[in-house]
Design an enzyme around this catalytic site. Structure first.
Site, PDB file in Angstrom:
ATOM      1  N   GLY A  68       0.801  -1.225   0.000  1.00 22.78           N
ATOM      2  CA  GLY A  68       0.000   0.000   0.000  1.00 22.78           C
ATOM      3  C   GLY A  68       0.831   1.271   0.000  1.00 22.78           C
ATOM      4  N   THR A  69       1.898   1.279   0.774  1.00 17.44           N
ATOM      5  CA  THR A  69       2.710   2.502   0.877  1.00 17.44           C
ATOM      6  C   THR A  69       3.309   2.858  -0.480  1.00 17.44           C
ATOM      7  OG1 THR A  69       3.205   1.990   3.174  1.00 17.44           O
ATOM      8  CG2 THR A  69       4.663   3.548   2.100  1.00 17.44           C
ATOM      9  N   ASN A  87      -8.530   3.663   8.019  1.00 14.71           N
ATOM     10  CA  ASN A  87      -7.904   2.587   8.803  1.00 14.71           C
ATOM     11  C   ASN A  87      -8.154   2.717  10.296  1.00 14.71           C
ATOM     12  OD1 ASN A  87      -6.142   4.787   7.808  1.00 14.71           O
ATOM     13  ND2 ASN A  87      -4.754   4.046   9.387  1.00 14.71           N
ATOM     14  N   GLN A 133      -7.726  -0.594   3.064  1.00 15.11           N
ATOM     15  CA  GLN A 133      -8.575  -1.157   4.120  1.00 15.11           C
ATOM     16  C   GLN A 133      -9.880  -1.734   3.565  1.00 15.11           C
ATOM     17  OE1 GLN A 133      -8.089  -1.545   7.468  1.00 15.11           O
ATOM     18  NE2 GLN A 133      -6.026  -0.702   7.349  1.00 15.11           N
ATOM     19  N   SER A 169      -3.199  -3.600  -0.821  1.00 17.28           N
ATOM     20  CA  SER A 169      -2.119  -4.267  -0.090  1.00 17.28           C
ATOM     21  C   SER A 169      -2.601  -5.640   0.372  1.00 17.28           C
ATOM     22  CB  SER A 169      -1.743  -3.405   1.119  1.00 17.28           C
ATOM     23  OG  SER A 169      -0.782  -4.067   1.890  1.00 17.28           O
ATOM     24  N   ALA A 170      -1.844  -6.686   0.011  1.00 19.84           N
ATOM     25  CA  ALA A 170      -2.303  -8.063   0.243  1.00 19.84           C
ATOM     26  C   ALA A 170      -2.473  -8.414   1.723  1.00 19.84           C
ATOM     27  CB  ALA A 170      -1.325  -9.046  -0.405  1.00 19.84           C
ATOM     28  N   HIS A 171      -1.573  -7.881   2.591  1.00 22.63           N
ATOM     29  CA  HIS A 171      -1.625  -8.345   3.984  1.00 22.63           C
ATOM     30  C   HIS A 171      -2.855  -7.854   4.747  1.00 22.63           C
ATOM     31  CE1 HIS A 171      -0.057  -4.846   6.451  1.00 22.63           C
ATOM     32  NE2 HIS A 171       0.301  -4.435   5.258  1.00 22.63           N
ATOM     33  N   THR A 183      12.598  -7.893 -10.370  1.00 20.24           N
ATOM     34  CA  THR A 183      12.159  -9.278 -10.569  1.00 20.24           C
ATOM     35  C   THR A 183      10.887  -9.537  -9.771  1.00 20.24           C
ATOM     36  OG1 THR A 183      14.431  -9.937 -10.922  1.00 20.24           O
ATOM     37  CG2 THR A 183      12.891 -11.700 -10.354  1.00 20.24           C
ATOM     38  N   CYS A 189       0.838   2.145  12.207  1.00 20.52           N
ATOM     39  CA  CYS A 189       2.022   2.962  11.994  1.00 20.52           C
ATOM     40  C   CYS A 189       2.119   4.062  13.044  1.00 20.52           C
ATOM     41  CB  CYS A 189       1.978   3.569  10.599  1.00 20.52           C
ATOM     42  SG  CYS A 189       1.338   2.413   9.397  1.00 20.52           S
TER      43      CYS A 189
HETATM   44  N1  PLP Z   1      -3.153   2.844   3.416  1.00 21.69           N
HETATM   45  C1  PLP Z   1      -3.927   2.452   4.436  1.00 21.69           C
HETATM   46  C2  PLP Z   1      -5.326   2.983   4.539  1.00 21.69           C
HETATM   47  C3  PLP Z   1      -3.443   1.564   5.399  1.00 21.69           C
HETATM   48  O1  PLP Z   1      -4.227   1.189   6.420  1.00 21.69           O
HETATM   49  C4  PLP Z   1      -2.108   1.085   5.276  1.00 21.69           C
HETATM   50  C5  PLP Z   1      -1.528   0.200   6.302  1.00 21.69           C
HETATM   51  O2  PLP Z   1      -1.850   0.266   7.476  1.00 21.69           O
HETATM   52  C6  PLP Z   1      -1.347   1.513   4.178  1.00 21.69           C
HETATM   53  C7  PLP Z   1      -1.905   2.393   3.278  1.00 21.69           C
HETATM   54  C8  PLP Z   1       0.045   1.009   3.972  1.00 21.69           C
HETATM   55  O3  PLP Z   1       0.022  -0.288   3.437  1.00 21.69           O
HETATM   56  P1  PLP Z   1       1.295  -1.259   3.531  1.00 21.69           P
HETATM   57  O4  PLP Z   1       1.351  -1.752   4.935  1.00 21.69           O
HETATM   58  O5  PLP Z   1       0.996  -2.369   2.559  1.00 21.69           O
HETATM   59  O6  PLP Z   1       2.475  -0.472   3.099  1.00 21.69           O
END
Ligand code: PLP
Length: 377
Positions: free
Chosen positions: A72-73, A154, A182, A202-204, A240, A327
């Site tokens: 996501g970042t 989030n 989210q 974001s997969a996780h 890769t 975070c």
């Molecule tokens: N955007 C939102 C709304 C999120 O909640 C998060 C992670 O908490 C991110 C972006 C960042 O994603 P990643 O952990 O995959 O970098």
């Protein structure tokens, strides 16, 4: 091992066992580099193609509109910084409740971009009127304008009116990006219905592996390549390919999409049970966010309490919850989201986030309620 009750699914989720099984062959035997022409690389190359198609189908996109990233970042940074501007100037309009991946990406380009921040109401919602007010003062033909508003928050779970906001952005000639980190895998997401130009995932956050995600880029969007190198991902994001994680992400997403209704029903049942028990205990708290929320996101603010203290006391009982976004966990100040919705300090400082997921069970919710009531009474 001590029993753990995991109730921080907005921070990350448990890897789906089917996703893990699907990943293993690409970590063990089928380890060829997908870019190599020999037959040993055919299997990972096919897996890459199939995964892209599977993910595209889940969101109504075309496979070539899915670009794999590290999460996501990265996707957010790319969307915010990457629009091609012939005049070298760019305007980004975003909201005050975005994740730091968006807010800090905006900060990073402050000296070369015009950044506008939209307010939210007490439920954390961005309005079309506030967006219009900013857009009508801009000349979108002079240099590109990007509007970036997250699909779901989030910290408090509020779902934004993305379809309406995107329509307004397009009416004024701006591009529209949404951070769906989210939302994806937890509510229905169709890029055609929403009519967004870019979407981060974001997969996780949907029971896939960590360190992998994607950016949906609608064909025709003038986005510049983000990472230069060996021209993977059609030259847009070199490096890769992480086949095992891409495969795991695609299986996790398609499973969450397939079982969306059943998962939502289960999570909403758990959510109601938890809230009922807390309300019946007579504790003084408010629930944050709008009524249109991500299932399982329960942001509560307790009067005259300390969110950090609650988190640590729950941790001693083996219960994982959060005070805000993951975070922010080292930051003991009231989060920017809680500030933005205007809670009074006596409630704001007592904010915790419980985020339930498809793997939580009713007995766990009873323990969470029990322990919270004991700590707070
Ligand atoms: N955007 C939102 C709304 C999120 O909640 C998060 C992670 O908490 C991110 C972006 C960042 O994603 P990643 O952990 O995959 O970098």
């Amino acid at each position: 091992m001590k029993r753990i009750i995991y109730a921080d699914n907005a921070a990350t989720t448990r890897l789906d066992p089917e996703a893990l099984d699907a990943m293993i062959p690409y970590l063990k035997d089928s380890y060829g580099n997908a870019s190599q022409p020999y037959s040993f690389s055919r299997e990972p190359r096919n897996a890459l193609k199939l995964s892209r198609e599977r993910i595209a189908e889940c969101i109504g996109a075309m496979p070539e509109e899915i670009i794999f990233t590290s999460g996501g970042t990265e996707s957010d940074n790319w969307a915010i910084k990457g629009l091609n501007s012939k005049t070298n100037s760019l305007t980004v309009i975003t909201s005050c409740v975005e994740h730091h991946a968006v807010l800090n990406a905006c900060k990073d380009i402050e000296n070369r971009a015009n950044i506008k921040i939209l307010p939210v109401n007490e439920y954390g919602e961005v309005s079309c009127e506030s967006l219009k007010k900013v857009l009508c003062e801009l000349d979108t033909t002079a240099s590109p304008v990007l509007v970036s508003v997250m699909m779901a928050n989030n910290e408090i779970g509020t779902i934004q009116p993305i379809k309406d906001l995107s329509r307004v952005a397009h009416e004024y000639g701006a591009y529209f990006h949404t951070d769906a980190v989210q939302a994806l895998g937890h509510i229905g997401v169709d890029v055609n219905d929403l009519d967004v130009d870019m979407l981060s995932a974001s997969a996780h956050k949907f029971n896939g592996p960590k360190g992998i995600g994607f950016l949906y880029v609608k064909s025709g969007t003038p986005l510049l390549p983000f990472i230069n190198g060996g021209s993977q991902e059609r030259g847009m994001r070199s490096g890769t390919e992480n086949i095992a994680s891409i495969v795991g992400m695609s299986i996790a997403l398609s499973k969450n999409v397939e079982y969306l209704e059943a998962n939502t029903k289960k999570i909403e049942f758990l959510e109601k049970s938890l809230l009922r028990q807390l309300r019946e205990s007579g504790l003084d708290f408010v629930r944050n966010g709008s009524n249109n929320r991500i299932p399982g996101n329960i942001s509560l603010s307790f009067n005259e309490c300390d969110g950090e203290m609650i988190l640590h006391r729950m941790d001693l009982k083996g219960i994982c919850i959060s005070t805000g976004s993951a975070c922010d966990s080292v930051n003991t100040q009231v989060s920017h989201v809680i500030k933005a919705i205007g809670l009074t300090n006596s409630y704001a400082e007592g904010t915790i986030r419980i985020s339930l997921g498809k793997n939580n069970e009713p007995e766990e919710v009873d323990v969470i309620a029990d322990e919270l009531i004991k700590i707070l009474s």
